[in-house]
Scaffold this motif. Structure first.
Motif, PDB file in Angstrom:
ATOM      1  N   VAL A   1      27.912  52.048  59.169  1.00 62.41           N
ATOM      2  CA  VAL A   1      29.242  51.706  58.646  1.00 62.41           C
ATOM      3  C   VAL A   1      29.404  52.195  57.221  1.00 62.41           C
ATOM      4  N   LEU A   2      28.403  51.976  56.380  1.00 61.24           N
ATOM      5  CA  LEU A   2      28.499  52.408  54.978  1.00 61.24           C
ATOM      6  C   LEU A   2      28.513  53.932  54.855  1.00 61.24           C
ATOM      7  N   PHE A   3      27.723  54.616  55.691  1.00 59.27           N
ATOM      8  CA  PHE A   3      27.687  56.076  55.640  1.00 59.27           C
ATOM      9  C   PHE A   3      29.030  56.669  56.047  1.00 59.27           C
ATOM     10  N   LEU A   4      29.609  56.169  57.136  1.00 52.58           N
ATOM     11  CA  LEU A   4      30.905  56.684  57.587  1.00 52.58           C
ATOM     12  C   LEU A   4      32.006  56.337  56.595  1.00 52.58           C
ATOM     13  N   TRP A   5      31.945  55.138  56.029  1.00 57.22           N
ATOM     14  CA  TRP A   5      32.971  54.744  55.053  1.00 57.22           C
ATOM     15  C   TRP A   5      32.897  55.621  53.803  1.00 57.22           C
ATOM     16  N   SER A   6      31.674  55.914  53.339  1.00 61.16           N
ATOM     17  CA  SER A   6      31.525  56.734  52.138  1.00 61.16           C
ATOM     18  C   SER A   6      32.040  58.159  52.355  1.00 61.16           C
ATOM     19  N   ASN A   7      31.822  58.734  53.556  1.00 60.43           N
ATOM     20  CA  ASN A   7      32.282  60.104  53.825  1.00 60.43           C
ATOM     21  C   ASN A   7      33.766  60.150  54.170  1.00 60.43           C
ATOM     22  N   ALA A   8      34.268  59.098  54.803  1.00 59.84           N
ATOM     23  CA  ALA A   8      35.686  59.110  55.182  1.00 59.84           C
ATOM     24  C   ALA A   8      36.601  58.773  54.013  1.00 59.84           C
TER      25      ALA A   8
END
Length: 259
Positions: free
Chosen positions: A117-124
């Protein structure tokens, strides 16, 4: 005649004043005696024997549990926090025991979900023009860890010292208590696993203290009768069995150690 009449009135007034003073003195004496009697009646604690408390407890239950927020939680001072803690323990027991979910699997799956969740949120965040998540810096301070390790070390050393004293044969009563406790734990361990035992201990910790605090006088009265009966039976056992067994054990080695 007028002077004699005035003299009689003055003597009558003086006599009445003396009578009134005597009545006042009697009332003061009776009131003081009644006050002293009331004080004697109102202070039965000086004549009454000390109230029996379980295990020789002199502090209130809140202080025995350590005071502060942990004691407030166990005694349900804050019902929301206490209910939440017991609910989390119940959910963990259902998850690990009834659903047969493992702790390591749960930790790994939770970490995978949080990192994804944190990885996708940071890239999105660059595409949706929103601020990236603020990930805090986690740092374990050194002082609390040292204090916890020091306290744990002290308790472990004290336990080893107590076990050494019991094994040396100095206290037969403590030896029997420890052996009985270990035997009961072995029976409980054969009936259920560690997770269930931990959950049972948690439930007891959240129920027994608050019930004892509510019905303290009744439980202490029953405990006093039970302790008298236990001491009576132990005295009979000591007289008929234990004293004879201990008299046959050679004490030479033990006395040399003490010297």
């Amino acid at each position: 005649m007028a002077e004699e009449h005035k003299h009689e009135e003055s003597t009558a007034e003086s006599i009445m004043e003396k009578i009134a003073e005597k009545i006042r003195g009697h009332d003061d004496g009776s009131s003081s005696s009644s006050d002293s009697d009331d004080e004697k009646k109102s202070s039965p604690s000086s004549l009454k024997a000390k109230i029996y408390r379980l295990f020789g407890r002199e502090k209130p239950v809140h202080s025995v549990l350590g005071g502060g927020k942990p004691a407030d939680i166990f005694l349900w001072r804050n019902k929301k926090v206490s209910g939440g803690a017991l609910g989390v323990a119940t959910a963990a027991w259902v998850l690990f025991e009834l659903l047969e979910y493992h702790l390591l699997t749960l930790v790994c799956h939770s970490s995978i979900f949080a990192l994804a969740v944190l990885f996708l949120w940071s890239n999105a965040s660059t595409f949706i023009h929103k601020t990236p998540p603020r990930i805090p810096h986690v740092h374990i301070p050194e002082e609390p860890v040292i204090q916890l390790a020091s306290g744990l070390r002290f308790e472990v050393n004290r336990g080893f010292t107590a076990l050494r004293d019991i094994a040396s044969g100095r206290d037969l009563k403590k030896f029997l208590v420890v052996i009985s406790g270990l035997w009961v734990l072995s029976i409980l361990g054969s009936c259920c696993n560690f997770v269930t035992l931990f959950y049972i201990a948690t439930v007891l910790l959240f129920t027994v203290p608050v019930l004892y605090e509510k019905y303290e006088d009744q439980v202490d009265a029953f405990g006093e009768k039970a302790m008298k009966e236990i001491k009576k039976q132990y005295a009979v056992l000591d007289e008929k069995v234990l004293s004879k067994v201990m008299s046959k054990i050679p004490r030479g080695a033990l006395t040399k150690k003490k010297d």
